[in-house]
Motif scaffolding. Structure first.
Motif, PDB file in Angstrom:
ATOM      1  N   MET A   1     -44.801-108.608  51.185  1.00  0.00           N
ATOM      2  CA  MET A   1     -43.682-108.571  50.530  1.00  0.00           C
ATOM      3  C   MET A   1     -43.196-109.580  49.505  1.00  0.00           C
ATOM      4  O   MET A   1     -43.293-110.657  50.057  1.00  0.00           O
ATOM      5  N   ASP A   2     -42.805-109.246  48.351  1.00  0.00           N
ATOM      6  CA  ASP A   2     -42.332-110.380  47.519  1.00  0.00           C
ATOM      7  C   ASP A   2     -40.924-110.662  47.718  1.00  0.00           C
ATOM      8  O   ASP A   2     -40.070-109.772  47.622  1.00  0.00           O
ATOM      9  N   CYS A   3     -40.403-111.792  47.866  1.00  0.00           N
ATOM     10  CA  CYS A   3     -39.065-112.241  48.062  1.00  0.00           C
ATOM     11  C   CYS A   3     -38.640-113.044  46.883  1.00  0.00           C
ATOM     12  O   CYS A   3     -39.152-114.208  46.593  1.00  0.00           O
ATOM     13  N   PHE A   4     -37.528-112.711  46.325  1.00  0.00           N
ATOM     14  CA  PHE A   4     -37.001-113.561  45.400  1.00  0.00           C
ATOM     15  C   PHE A   4     -35.659-114.176  45.849  1.00  0.00           C
ATOM     16  O   PHE A   4     -34.784-113.417  46.342  1.00  0.00           O
ATOM     17  N   ARG A   5     -35.600-115.500  45.714  1.00  0.00           N
ATOM     18  CA  ARG A   5     -34.343-116.072  46.271  1.00  0.00           C
ATOM     19  C   ARG A   5     -33.508-116.665  44.858  1.00  0.00           C
ATOM     20  O   ARG A   5     -34.125-117.421  44.028  1.00  0.00           O
ATOM     21  N   GLY A   6     -32.252-116.439  44.843  1.00  0.00           N
ATOM     22  CA  GLY A   6     -31.447-116.914  44.061  1.00  0.00           C
ATOM     23  C   GLY A   6     -30.392-117.805  44.525  1.00  0.00           C
ATOM     24  O   GLY A   6     -29.983-117.681  45.801  1.00  0.00           O
ATOM     25  N   LYS A   7     -30.010-118.914  43.887  1.00  0.00           N
ATOM     26  CA  LYS A   7     -29.066-120.049  44.617  1.00  0.00           C
ATOM     27  C   LYS A   7     -27.607-119.504  44.485  1.00  0.00           C
ATOM     28  O   LYS A   7     -26.611-119.524  45.425  1.00  0.00           O
ATOM     29  N   ASN A   8     -27.174-118.659  43.375  1.00  0.00           N
ATOM     30  CA  ASN A   8     -25.841-118.387  43.296  1.00  0.00           C
ATOM     31  C   ASN A   8     -25.744-116.966  42.663  1.00  0.00           C
ATOM     32  O   ASN A   8     -25.945-116.596  41.795  1.00  0.00           O
ATOM     33  N   GLY A   9     -25.554-116.089  43.705  1.00  0.00           N
ATOM     34  CA  GLY A   9     -25.214-114.680  43.459  1.00  0.00           C
ATOM     35  C   GLY A   9     -24.018-114.369  42.710  1.00  0.00           C
ATOM     36  O   GLY A   9     -23.712-113.063  42.136  1.00  0.00           O
ATOM     37  N   ASN A  10     -23.061-115.549  42.465  1.00  0.00           N
ATOM     38  CA  ASN A  10     -21.936-115.314  41.481  1.00  0.00           C
ATOM     39  C   ASN A  10     -22.051-115.512  40.202  1.00  0.00           C
ATOM     40  O   ASN A  10     -21.114-115.440  39.564  1.00  0.00           O
ATOM     41  N   ASP A  11     -23.281-116.055  39.976  1.00  0.00           N
ATOM     42  CA  ASP A  11     -23.555-116.521  38.581  1.00  0.00           C
ATOM     43  C   ASP A  11     -24.379-115.096  37.782  1.00  0.00           C
ATOM     44  O   ASP A  11     -25.488-114.891  38.317  1.00  0.00           O
ATOM     45  N   LEU A  12     -23.649-114.451  37.013  1.00  0.00           N
ATOM     46  CA  LEU A  12     -24.072-113.027  36.821  1.00  0.00           C
ATOM     47  C   LEU A  12     -25.560-113.274  35.948  1.00  0.00           C
ATOM     48  O   LEU A  12     -26.343-112.453  35.984  1.00  0.00           O
ATOM     49  N   GLU A  13     -25.375-114.242  35.049  1.00  0.00           N
ATOM     50  CA  GLU A  13     -26.706-114.733  34.281  1.00  0.00           C
ATOM     51  C   GLU A  13     -27.936-114.725  35.290  1.00  0.00           C
ATOM     52  O   GLU A  13     -28.912-114.497  34.898  1.00  0.00           O
ATOM     53  N   ALA A  14     -27.721-115.636  36.265  1.00  0.00           N
ATOM     54  CA  ALA A  14     -28.843-115.843  37.494  1.00  0.00           C
ATOM     55  C   ALA A  14     -29.062-114.545  37.969  1.00  0.00           C
ATOM     56  O   ALA A  14     -30.340-114.549  38.139  1.00  0.00           O
ATOM     57  N   VAL A  15     -28.137-113.708  38.189  1.00  0.00           N
ATOM     58  CA  VAL A  15     -28.571-112.575  38.948  1.00  0.00           C
ATOM     59  C   VAL A  15     -29.426-111.633  38.055  1.00  0.00           C
ATOM     60  O   VAL A  15     -30.410-111.159  38.370  1.00  0.00           O
ATOM     61  N   ILE A  16     -29.010-111.511  36.731  1.00  0.00           N
ATOM     62  CA  ILE A  16     -29.736-110.721  35.857  1.00  0.00           C
ATOM     63  C   ILE A  16     -31.265-111.409  35.518  1.00  0.00           C
ATOM     64  O   ILE A  16     -32.253-110.575  35.672  1.00  0.00           O
ATOM     65  N   ALA A  17     -31.298-112.752  35.620  1.00  0.00           N
ATOM     66  CA  ALA A  17     -32.733-113.351  35.408  1.00  0.00           C
ATOM     67  C   ALA A  17     -33.533-112.924  36.554  1.00  0.00           C
ATOM     68  O   ALA A  17     -34.778-112.452  36.475  1.00  0.00           O
ATOM     69  N   ILE A  18     -32.985-112.987  37.768  1.00  0.00           N
ATOM     70  CA  ILE A  18     -33.844-112.784  38.988  1.00  0.00           C
ATOM     71  C   ILE A  18     -34.037-111.241  39.280  1.00  0.00           C
ATOM     72  O   ILE A  18     -35.373-110.901  39.845  1.00  0.00           O
ATOM     73  N   LEU A  19     -33.330-110.496  38.568  1.00  0.00           N
ATOM     74  CA  LEU A  19     -33.653-109.153  38.701  1.00  0.00           C
ATOM     75  C   LEU A  19     -34.781-108.937  37.596  1.00  0.00           C
ATOM     76  O   LEU A  19     -35.680-107.981  38.070  1.00  0.00           O
ATOM     77  N   GLU A  20     -34.831-109.381  36.356  1.00  0.00           N
ATOM     78  CA  GLU A  20     -35.949-109.089  35.417  1.00  0.00           C
ATOM     79  C   GLU A  20     -36.984-109.838  35.951  1.00  0.00           C
ATOM     80  O   GLU A  20     -38.175-109.020  36.052  1.00  0.00           O
TER      81      GLU A  20
END
Length: 78
Positions: free
Chosen positions: A1-20
């Motif tokens: 499984m590939d796991c992507f971790r984001g530090k700030n799920g409240n930062d919409l730009e960061a969420v979009i980047a990790i989704l991409e």
């Protein structure tokens, strides 16, 4: 499984980047997981950091305050 971790799920730009980034791994026969750290009630002063609002609806005045703090227009009939 590939796991992507984001530090700030409240930062919409960061969420979009990790989704991409995660999208590039889909369709390869392995599950993809995204883990984000978020703050409850983020952006609304009386809700932030409190679990008391989980599953509880704000009254009309509280909802109006929340929309203003989130810079959103209130829907016509909420």
């Amino acid at each position: 499984m590939d796991c992507f971790r984001g530090k700030n799920g409240n930062d919409l730009e960061a969420v979009i980047a990790i989704l991409e980034k995660a999208k590039t791994e889909t369709g390869k026969g392995k599950p993809v997981a995204i883990l984000l750290h978020t703050e409850m009630g983020y952006g609304v002063d009386y809700m932030m950091g409190s679990h008391a609002w989980h599953g509880k609806a704000p009254n009309d005045e509280q909802l109006d305050t929340a929309f203003k703090q989130l810079y959103l227009e209130a829907p016509a009939d909420y």
